[in-house]
Design an enzyme around this catalytic site. Structure first.
Site, PDB file in Angstrom:
ATOM      1  N   HIS A   1       0.864  -1.186  -0.139  1.00 50.22           N
ATOM      2  CA  HIS A   1       0.136   0.034  -0.059  1.00 50.22           C
ATOM      3  C   HIS A   1       0.804   1.338   0.056  1.00 50.22           C
ATOM      4  CE1 HIS A   1      -3.458  -2.638   0.603  1.00 50.22           C
ATOM      5  NE2 HIS A   1      -3.149  -3.045   1.639  1.00 50.22           N
TER       6      HIS A   1
ATOM      7  N   ASP B   1      -5.183  -8.256  -3.301  1.00 49.82           N
ATOM      8  CA  ASP B   1      -5.324  -8.159  -1.948  1.00 49.82           C
ATOM      9  C   ASP B   1      -6.408  -8.831  -1.279  1.00 49.82           C
ATOM     10  OD1 ASP B   1      -5.223  -7.141   0.788  1.00 49.82           O
ATOM     11  OD2 ASP B   1      -5.284  -4.910   0.283  1.00 49.82           O
TER      12      ASP B   1
END
Length: 424
Positions: free
Chosen positions: A246, A297
């Protein structure tokens, strides 16, 4: 084949991304740098408002409730279905960020590696190349609070974690690599990180969630006196061995230093959008020469096309301009994005992807009349009909005519497993 992290920071990306053959339009296989396999089974189940200010933190409550139902058998079934979907979409390798270690009450299974082995079996049975990242998770916040009852199944002490890691390394083969993940700065104390790093071989890829939410940044500033990426860079030797997942909330100096470090950022656009996390500063990072890749993810979407497309679209929405992600050697957004996702693959995975490729259907309507120069742009920016016809991993074909060879049997098991998981 494994590679020593830092010695070969980029996979072999051909000068021309597209090779025409009698079977279609051939491209290198795409690495998926961040996965929580069990979350595929809850996709679409957290889309009802629970609070006027719903965010990652309220979504996490739903995730915890769902995670409490998983066991090795259901993990195998869900992961197998997910990996079939990944392969059919053109992903040929996956970095599995695995923290669901123990039984729901926090007690280890008779085999402490049972959940890890379920994931390994799913990868082997479906044919995807895997980098398994057992996750160290020790505390519930930056203040060192104990894990909550729902987090107990994630936790390890250092001795047990290192024993797990050693046991799993014995299973490595040509398509399986064992890396290591620190869940986040809030979940792993500094001293524990240092002890793990000193105990691990130097060729182990390292992954960590970082700077995903504003709340995390604020807590880190309050309790450690620095922003998360800033703190990590000041306290550890962040280099090509590291993948920062991220890294959404960066200030310019963090962006420049991170790009210069040789570390990779795993950007997960569809999950970051779904959770309302924010936008990664892509253009500044590209200008600084940073290494990056994509991950699916939480698997709200399982499509490299959608990850790459929305990586660009997010930048367009915030800048109100078009064609943001272009390189110095190409004006093509699609080729710049795909090259970026491919070039960083070996450091986060610890593998070189030999024999991994996908073949697009040259007769697919979205590719009608495509030239070599616009195939990638047409594929990424022409909609959501899957144009992947074949996928090969390590030289072995697993997808033909757009279908995984074991699609039906794996889907049958998945449907039965979901019926049990979702039963009241």
């Amino acid at each position: 084949m494994s590679v020593r992290v830092g010695e070969n920071a980029a996979m072999n990306v051909p000068a021309s991304l597209v090779t025409r053959s009698q079977h279609g339009l051939q491209l290198p296989g795409i690495p998926n740098l961040h996965s929580h396999a069990f979350q595929r089974a809850m996709a679409g189940l957290a889309e009802r408002q629970t609070h006027p200010e719903d965010s990652f933190w309220t979504w996490r409550e739903t995730m915890y409730r769902f995670a409490a139902r998983m066991d090795p058998d259901s993990t195998y079934a869900v992961a197998s279905q997910l990996y079939v979907e990944m392969l059919e979409a053109g992903y040929t390798s996956v970095c599995e960020f695995h923290y669901l270690h123990h039984a729901p009450d926090g007690r280890p299974y008779a085999d402490p590696a049972a959940m890890s082995r379920a994931l390994i079996a799913a990868a082997r049975d479906t044919g995807i190349r895997m980098t398994l990242l057992p996750v160290l998770y020790m505390s519930g916040g930056f203040d060192g609070r104990a894990l909550s009852a729902r987090q107990q199944r994630f936790g390890h002490d250092l001795e047990a974690f290192l024993q797990l890691h050693q046991a799993l390394r014995a299973e490595q083969d040509g398509l399986l690599r064992i890396g290591c993940a620190f869940h986040s700065l809030r979940a792993v104390p500094e001293a524990a990180m240092r002890e793990v790093l000193s105990a691990l071989p130097v060729d182990v890829p390292l992954h960590i969630h970082i700077a995903e939410q504003i709340g995390e940044v604020q807590d880190c500033l309050s309790l450690r006196g620095a922003r998360p990426v800033e703190w990590l860079q000041h306290n550890f030797d962040v280099d090509a061995r590291w993948t920062l997942v991220h890294a959404t909330h960066l200030v310019p100096e963090e962006t420049r230093r991170l790009a210069a470090s040789g570390a990779t950022v795993a950007i997960c656009p569809t999950t970051e959008a779904n959770l309302g996390d924010g936008l990664f500063p892509l253009r500044d990072y590209l200008d600084a020469g940073g290494s990056w890749g994509i991950g699916s993810d939480s698997h709200i979407s399982v499509s490299p096309v959608e990850e790459l497309r929305w990586l660009e679209y997010g930048q367009r929405l915030v800048t109100r301009h078009r064609n943001i992600a272009v390189g110095t050697d190409s004006s093509s957004v699609g080729e710049t994005l795909l090259r970026g996702a491919l070039a960083s693959g070996s450091a986060p995975t610890g593998q070189d992807g030999s024999g991994d490729l996908l073949v697009l259907d040259a007769n697919a309507p979205i590719l009608a009349g495509a030239s070599d120069g616009d195939v990638v742009d047409r594929w990424i920016f022409s909609g959501n009909r899957n144009a992947v016809a074949e996928v090969h991993v390590g030289g072995q074909q697993w997808v033909a005519d757009g279908r995984h060879r074991d699609r039906e049997s794996i889907a049958h098991r998945y449907r039965a497993t979901l019926a049990t998981l979702l039963a009241d």
